[in-house]
Design an enzyme around this catalytic site. Structure first.
Site, PDB file in Angstrom:
ATOM      1  N   GLU A 440      36.256  45.158  70.438  1.00  0.00           N
ATOM      2  CA  GLU A 440      36.622  46.688  70.904  1.00  0.00           C
ATOM      3  C   GLU A 440      36.657  47.076  72.189  1.00  0.00           C
ATOM      4  OE1 GLU A 440      38.303  48.727  69.241  1.00  0.00           O
ATOM      5  OE2 GLU A 440      38.044  47.281  67.254  1.00  0.00           O
TER       6      GLU A 440
HETATM    7  C1  LIG Z   1      34.844  38.253  65.649  1.00  0.00           C
HETATM    8  C2  LIG Z   1      35.847  38.861  66.373  1.00  0.00           C
HETATM    9  C3  LIG Z   1      36.508  39.983  65.819  1.00  0.00           C
HETATM   10  C4  LIG Z   1      37.581  40.482  66.347  1.00  0.00           C
HETATM   11  N1  LIG Z   1      38.344  41.489  65.631  1.00  0.00           N
HETATM   12  C5  LIG Z   1      39.293  42.024  66.156  1.00  0.00           C
HETATM   13  C6  LIG Z   1      40.268  42.697  65.449  1.00  0.00           C
HETATM   14  O1  LIG Z   1      39.958  43.225  64.162  1.00  0.00           O
HETATM   15  N2  LIG Z   1      41.665  43.197  65.971  1.00  0.00           N
HETATM   16  C7  LIG Z   1      41.962  42.868  67.326  1.00  0.00           C
HETATM   17  O2  LIG Z   1      43.022  43.236  67.432  1.00  0.00           O
HETATM   18  N3  LIG Z   1      41.062  42.108  67.846  1.00  0.00           N
HETATM   19  C8  LIG Z   1      39.780  41.644  67.566  1.00  0.00           C
HETATM   20  N4  LIG Z   1      38.975  40.913  68.129  1.00  0.00           N
HETATM   21  C9  LIG Z   1      39.498  40.540  69.485  1.00  0.00           C
HETATM   22  C10 LIG Z   1      38.412  41.272  70.596  1.00  0.00           C
HETATM   23  O3  LIG Z   1      38.750  42.684  70.675  1.00  0.00           O
HETATM   24  C11 LIG Z   1      38.683  40.457  71.716  1.00  0.00           C
HETATM   25  O4  LIG Z   1      38.164  39.514  71.859  1.00  0.00           O
HETATM   26  C12 LIG Z   1      38.235  41.416  73.060  1.00  0.00           C
HETATM   27  O5  LIG Z   1      38.679  42.773  73.238  1.00  0.00           O
HETATM   28  C13 LIG Z   1      38.262  40.641  74.299  1.00  0.00           C
HETATM   29  O6  LIG Z   1      39.439  40.005  74.688  1.00  0.00           O
HETATM   30  P1  LIG Z   1      39.566  38.594  74.877  1.00  0.00           P
HETATM   31  O7  LIG Z   1      38.627  37.756  74.148  1.00  0.00           O
HETATM   32  O8  LIG Z   1      40.836  38.157  75.088  1.00  0.00           O
HETATM   33  O9  LIG Z   1      38.632  38.313  76.325  1.00  0.00           O
HETATM   34  P2  LIG Z   1      39.426  38.359  77.991  1.00  0.00           P
HETATM   35  O10 LIG Z   1      40.205  39.326  78.026  1.00  0.00           O
HETATM   36  O11 LIG Z   1      39.916  37.175  78.155  1.00  0.00           O
HETATM   37  O12 LIG Z   1      38.183  38.807  78.686  1.00  0.00           O
HETATM   38  C14 LIG Z   1      37.340  37.673  79.058  1.00  0.00           C
HETATM   39  C15 LIG Z   1      36.127  38.164  80.122  1.00  0.00           C
HETATM   40  O13 LIG Z   1      36.789  38.681  81.312  1.00  0.00           O
HETATM   41  C16 LIG Z   1      36.622  39.945  81.634  1.00  0.00           C
HETATM   42  N5  LIG Z   1      37.617  40.744  82.148  1.00  0.00           N
HETATM   43  C17 LIG Z   1      38.873  40.882  81.467  1.00  0.00           C
HETATM   44  N6  LIG Z   1      39.454  41.541  82.280  1.00  0.00           N
HETATM   45  C18 LIG Z   1      38.617  42.172  83.359  1.00  0.00           C
HETATM   46  C19 LIG Z   1      38.970  43.453  84.171  1.00  0.00           C
HETATM   47  N7  LIG Z   1      40.137  43.723  84.611  1.00  0.00           N
HETATM   48  N8  LIG Z   1      37.797  43.543  85.187  1.00  0.00           N
HETATM   49  C20 LIG Z   1      36.580  42.987  84.624  1.00  0.00           C
HETATM   50  N9  LIG Z   1      36.463  42.043  83.739  1.00  0.00           N
HETATM   51  C21 LIG Z   1      37.574  41.685  82.949  1.00  0.00           C
HETATM   52  C22 LIG Z   1      36.024  40.629  80.090  1.00  0.00           C
HETATM   53  O14 LIG Z   1      35.080  41.645  80.302  1.00  0.00           O
HETATM   54  C23 LIG Z   1      35.293  39.286  79.338  1.00  0.00           C
HETATM   55  O15 LIG Z   1      34.117  39.375  79.850  1.00  0.00           O
HETATM   56  C24 LIG Z   1      37.934  40.253  67.663  1.00  0.00           C
HETATM   57  C25 LIG Z   1      37.273  39.160  68.328  1.00  0.00           C
HETATM   58  C26 LIG Z   1      36.057  38.655  67.515  1.00  0.00           C
HETATM   59  C27 LIG Z   1      35.495  37.410  68.471  1.00  0.00           C
END
Ligand SMILES: Cc1cc2nc3c(=O)[nH]c(=O)nc-3n(C[C@H](O)[C@H](O)[C@H](O)COP(=O)(O)OP(=O)(O)OC[C@H]3O[C@@H](n4cnc5c(N)ncnc54)[C@H](O)[C@@H]3O)c2cc1C
Length: 595
Positions: A440
């Site tokens: 989220e």
């Molecule tokens: C168990 C699980 C359930 C999930 N359920 C859903 C779901 O139902 N629907 C759905 O759509 N998604 C879902 N997700 C996805 C989840 O919402 C994302 O994993 C989350 O939003 C983070 O995105 P990412 O993993 O791509 O991390 P990334 O976007 O790659 O981020 C990696 C790191 O970089 C940091 N970061 C990125 N950009 C910036 C910035 N501009 N400034 C500072 N820091 C930054 C982040 O804070 C993080 O620490 C789920 C994930 C999991 C693991």
């Protein structure tokens, strides 16, 4: 593994602190007053403790199973429990009566969501996302879409999901590649892969309604070219019942650290038929309705898991015998004293409890403002309610999940080595809770949302209103020497928060990296101050009860926990203020190669 729903504390908050009976003239509130409220809380607690909690460990151990025919089997007992949830009307508590809901205030539904998550977080995610899908369609859908989908989502007959994330984009939704091609009949063919979709496939409901972000062919790049679609697993027939299978499939499940009972799916859209919600290219605005609701739900998960973990730790600490009390044996007939006599064990338990009870109050208090933002006849109350919801959603999500996880970790620590084994529940709570800081929108992104968008909105109106409200509370209780134990530290924390806000206005605008570097500390400072206000409100309500002759030890315990919060947790505000005021210079000076 036992779980005792915190009904007593919930009732205290709703009745004595928030005094929701005051709003009995507003829609829905009359149905949740007096004894009816007790019945709802008790019924919800009973369902959580007797039906959901016993399935928590099974869910963790069995997990979900995918089959090559793209079906997913949930752990034993989940489907039957979901049926009971629907038949018991629990799904419909807060939904609009126009669509078969019970129309109760959301703050009451929050109490139910908390115990559901505390008893079984993985299970609670299926109905949680269904509520989110309901809200998005309620806000952005056409009349026809509302008539078709809302009654089924409100009752829980159909489930909902949220399809945002793709392999190359999570935080940065502007990179979305899933495409939507017009079919020429008003519908679209959706093609692309979504990953980590919670509840994306399962065996608990007769249909699954995916809300999918996709880019219509030819749309602009970035977030301004994203649209939102309804993609049901089974296409509704003319009677509105599930008909032909749509081209949306679960291609596999994720192996993951926790919430094993929740199916985390790879979802393949292969020309799936979708219906646009709202306007083309404005999908994110509607999706934000669902995301904000989900963020509040995730904040609740943080507190709920912390409560369950705390209960396990407190029970363990009363039974585990190790060493003697520093002031002489407290269990002289036994070989050693229970570890609860040791101050350092109490530190962990009381740290957790002060956060949990303060956090629950902050959730409910904000939830009530959310209700008033719709239900109040007074424009200024409505405005304040929606200002607070917007400002505090990232604070609740970030602060309460960070601190909820810390409480789960402390619960493991109280268990010693036993906590790290699977003989005790501490490990599952810690593993399940960890995701709340990530999904989220990670907590880092919540902090950026707070300083980058929410603080500045409408000239800073929401934050200024909050500061003024705290000031007014402190002033109004100035002559109360007993309450000064709470109001004096609250006033100090608020002054620090205000100083941090000024610093951000001056230094964040001049150099946005200062705002980025300060954001997480600012969010913590806000959360700490918010909880201080909650503890002051709770202390006032508890003292009123005691003054009226109520001898229930619940109230004296409340006062002790509140003092503990002020003495031992709130002083962290000074460190956050000092850290954030150092800005970005040092952290950004290190070249990338040095990492
Ligand atoms: C168990 C699980 C359930 C999930 N359920 C859903 C779901 O139902 N629907 C759905 O759509 N998604 C879902 N997700 C996805 C989840 O919402 C994302 O994993 C989350 O939003 C983070 O995105 P990412 O993993 O791509 O991390 P990334 O976007 O790659 O981020 C990696 C790191 O970089 C940091 N970061 C990125 N950009 C910036 C910035 N501009 N400034 C500072 N820091 C930054 C982040 O804070 C993080 O620490 C789920 C994930 C999991 C693991």
């Amino acid at each position: 593994m036992t779980y005792t729903p915190p009904i007593r504390d919930q009732a205290f908050l709703l009745r004595d602190v928030l005094e929701i009976d005051r709003y009995a003239n507003l829609p829905g509130f009359a149905d949740a007053s007096g004894e009816v409220l007790d019945q709802i809380l008790e019924g919800a607690g009973q369902f959580a403790a007797e039906v959901l909690a016993p399935l928590n460990r099974t869910g963790d151990q069995q997990g979900c199973t995918w089959s090559p025919d793209h079906s997913v089997k949930t752990p034993d007992g989940f489907a039957a429990a979901y049926k009971q949830l629907v038949e018991g009307g629990w799904m419909a508590l807060g939904a609009d009566p126009a669509y078969g809901g019970q129309g109760l205030p959301h703050v009451v539904n929050m109490a139910f969501s908390e115990v559901m998550s505390g008893a079984n977080m993985a299970f609670g995610m299926y109905p949680g996302l269904t509520h989110g899908a309901y809200s998005a369609i309620a806000v952005g859908g056409s009349d026809e879409q509302k008539q078709l989908y809302l009654p089924k989502l409100a009752s829980g007959q159909w489930c909902g999901t949220m399809n945002l994330t793709e392999p190359h984009c999570g935080t940065d939704l502007g990179l979305i590649r899933t495409k939507a091609t017009p079919n020429g009949d008003g519908t679209y063919a959706i093609t692309g892969q979504k990953i980590w979709i919670s509840g994306g496939e399962h065996d608990m409901a007769e249909n699954i309604v995916h809300l999918v972000l996709a880019r219509i062919e030819g749309a602009p790049g970035g977030t301004r070219g994203i649209s939102l679609f309804i993609v049901p697993k089974f296409l509704p027939n003319e009677a509105g019942d599930p008909g032909a299978r749509n081209g949306v499939f679960c291609a596999g499940l994720e192996e993951k650290m926790g919430i094993h009972g929740n199916a985390t799916c790879v979802i393949q859209h292969e020309g799936a038929k979708g219906w646009l919600i709202g306007e083309e290219n404005r999908g994110l605005q509607v999706m934000f309705v669902m995301m904000n609701q989900a963020r509040i739900g995730v904040a609740l998960q943080g507190i709920a898991q912390a409560e369950a973990a705390y209960q396990a730790a407190a029970a363990f600490a009363k039974e585990r015998l190790q060493m003697r009390s520093l002031t002489g044996p407290k269990n002289p007939n036994g070989p050693a004293d229970p570890i609860i006599v040791h101050p350092d064990v109490r530190r962990m338990l009381m740290d957790s409890r002060a956060i949990i009870e303060g956090g629950r109050a902050f959730m409910f208090w904000t939830g009530l403002h959310g209700d008033l933002s719709h239900a109040s006849p007074e424009a200024d109350v409505r405005q304040k309610g929606s200002d607070y919801m917007a400002l505090l959603t990232p604070v609740l999500k970030g602060f309460l999940t960070d601190r909820g996880f810390k409480a789960c970790s402390d619960a493991m620590q109280v268990h010693g080595g036993s906590g790290f084994t699977e003989h005790f529940p501490a490990s599952q709570y810690l593993r399940d809770c960890r995701i709340t800081m990530i999904y989220e929108g990670t907590n880092g992104i919540q902090a950026l949302d707070l300083v980058g968008r929410k603080l500045a909105a409408d000239g800073g109106r929401a934050a200024m209103t909050f500061f003024a409200e705290v000031d007014a509370f402190v002033d109004a209780n100035e002559g109360d020497a007993q309450l000064a134990l709470f109001t004096a530290p609250l006033a100090k924390a608020k002054a620090e928060l205000q100083e941090a806000t000024m610093w951000l206005m001056q230094n964040g605008l001049a150099n946005p990296e200062n705002a980025g570097a300060a954001s997480s500390d600012y969010l913590q400072l806000f959360g700490l101050t918010g909880l201080a206000y909650m503890w002051a409100l709770m202390a006032k309500a508890a003292r009123a009860k005691i003054a009226a002759g109520d001898t229930d030890p619940f109230y004296t315990t409340k006062l002790t926990l509140g003092r503990y919060y002020m003495e031992r947790i709130l002083p962290e505000t000074a460190a956050h203020l000092a850290k954030l005021k150092t800005g970005a210079a040092t952290m950004m000076s290190l070249p990338v190669e040095a990492f």
